[in-house]
Design a protein around this motif. Structure first.
Motif, mmCIF file in Angstrom:
data_model
loop_
_atom_site.group_PDB
_atom_site.id
_atom_site.type_symbol
_atom_site.label_atom_id
_atom_site.label_comp_id
_atom_site.label_asym_id
_atom_site.label_seq_id
_atom_site.Cartn_x
_atom_site.Cartn_y
_atom_site.Cartn_z
ATOM 1 N N LYS A 115 2.277 -1.584 2.939
ATOM 2 C CA LYS A 115 2.273 -2.381 1.769
ATOM 3 C C LYS A 115 0.932 -2.889 1.340
ATOM 4 O O LYS A 115 0.775 -2.934 -0.015
ATOM 5 N N PHE B 159 -1.432 -0.798 1.077
ATOM 6 C CA PHE B 159 -1.945 0.419 -0.157
ATOM 7 C C PHE B 159 -1.409 0.250 -1.388
ATOM 8 O O PHE B 159 -2.170 0.205 -2.455
ATOM 9 N N GLN B 160 0.010 -0.301 -1.349
ATOM 10 C CA GLN B 160 0.664 -0.587 -2.488
ATOM 11 C C GLN B 160 0.026 -1.709 -3.383
ATOM 12 O O GLN B 160 -0.120 -1.669 -4.727
ATOM 13 N N ARG C 272 -2.996 -2.707 -3.092
ATOM 14 C CA ARG C 272 -4.369 -2.361 -3.757
ATOM 15 C C ARG C 272 -4.174 -1.346 -4.738
ATOM 16 O O ARG C 272 -5.048 -1.655 -5.900
ATOM 17 N N ARG C 273 -3.300 -0.585 -4.740
ATOM 18 C CA ARG C 273 -2.787 0.498 -6.186
ATOM 19 C C ARG C 273 -2.577 -0.497 -7.251
ATOM 20 O O ARG C 273 -2.930 -0.178 -8.291
ATOM 21 N N ASN C 274 -1.642 -1.373 -7.037
ATOM 22 C CA ASN C 274 -1.249 -2.360 -8.013
ATOM 23 C C ASN C 274 -2.383 -3.239 -8.660
ATOM 24 O O ASN C 274 -2.478 -3.266 -9.903
ATOM 25 N N ALA D 76 -5.643 -2.158 -8.824
ATOM 26 C CA ALA D 76 -6.481 -1.297 -9.459
ATOM 27 C C ALA D 76 -5.607 -1.061 -10.897
ATOM 28 O O ALA D 76 -6.293 -1.081 -11.667
ATOM 29 N N ARG D 77 -4.388 -0.952 -10.839
ATOM 30 C CA ARG D 77 -3.692 -0.739 -12.219
ATOM 31 C C ARG D 77 -3.794 -1.842 -13.169
ATOM 32 O O ARG D 77 -3.993 -1.838 -14.059
ATOM 33 N N SER E 56 -6.467 -4.056 -13.093
ATOM 34 C CA SER E 56 -7.636 -3.897 -13.516
ATOM 35 C C SER E 56 -7.940 -3.051 -14.656
ATOM 36 O O SER E 56 -8.407 -3.354 -15.915
#
Length: 172
Positions: free
Chosen positions: A50, A52-53, A55-57, A59-60, A62
């Motif tokens: 969760k 990781f998801q 942090r990925r979101n 980054a998107r 940003s």
């Protein structure tokens, strides 16, 4: 049957339990210091996934924010260029209307013609405006100047005369 407990066995068990407790306390202190509920993904795989998801979101988001800001800047520059073109064309219309009347002599008409050539140069320069090293009005080809003049002084867009009203299909 009775089992004999020696002092050595009791102290060994005590020290083992004490070391285990100290290790657990140390692990908890590390988590508190780091403000994390786990230190390795293997400690809590579901929460790690969760996180990781998330942090990925983030980054998107940003990237999206950067793209939106960039698009706003480009649109602002295009709006400025179009406003400038509008002013130049308005000035040219005024010059043409003045020159159409039969009341001006040849010298005055020459001055008006020179002013119109200046307007043409300003239109060409503004139409080839750049932002961040890219031409604003070049369509997909932002590396090459979209507007130019041929030997006769006709305005060209990507090498094609704009006065004809017809354009060949662009290469795909």
């Amino acid at each position: 049957m009775f089992m004999r407990l020696t002092n050595n066995l009791m102290s060994k068990n005590y020290l083992t339990n004490l070391n285990d407790s100290l290790s657990a306390l140390n692990a908890q202190n590390e988590r508190v210091t780091a403000s994390r509920s786990y230190m390795k993904a293997s400690d809590d795989p579901a929460t790690a996934l969760k996180a990781f998801q998330v942090r990925r979101n983030l980054a998107r988001l940003s990237i999206y924010q950067t793209n939106v800001a960039s698009a706003k800047d480009v649109l602002s520059e295009e709006e400025t260029a179009l406003s400038t073109l509008n002013e130049i064309v308005g000035n040219a219309v005024t010059q043409v209307l003045q020159g159409r009347t039969g009341t001006y002599n040849a010298d005055t008409r020459k001055i008006i013609a020179d002013a119109l050539r200046g307007c043409q140069e300003q239109v060409l320069s503004t139409s080839n405006s750049k932002f961040s090293g890219k031409y604003l009005f070049g369509g997909a080809d932002v590396q090459n100047a979209p507007f130019s003049l041929d030997a006769s002084g006709n305005l060209l867009y990507k090498g094609q005369d704009v006065n004809t009203g017809t354009f060949s299909e662009e290469e795909k």
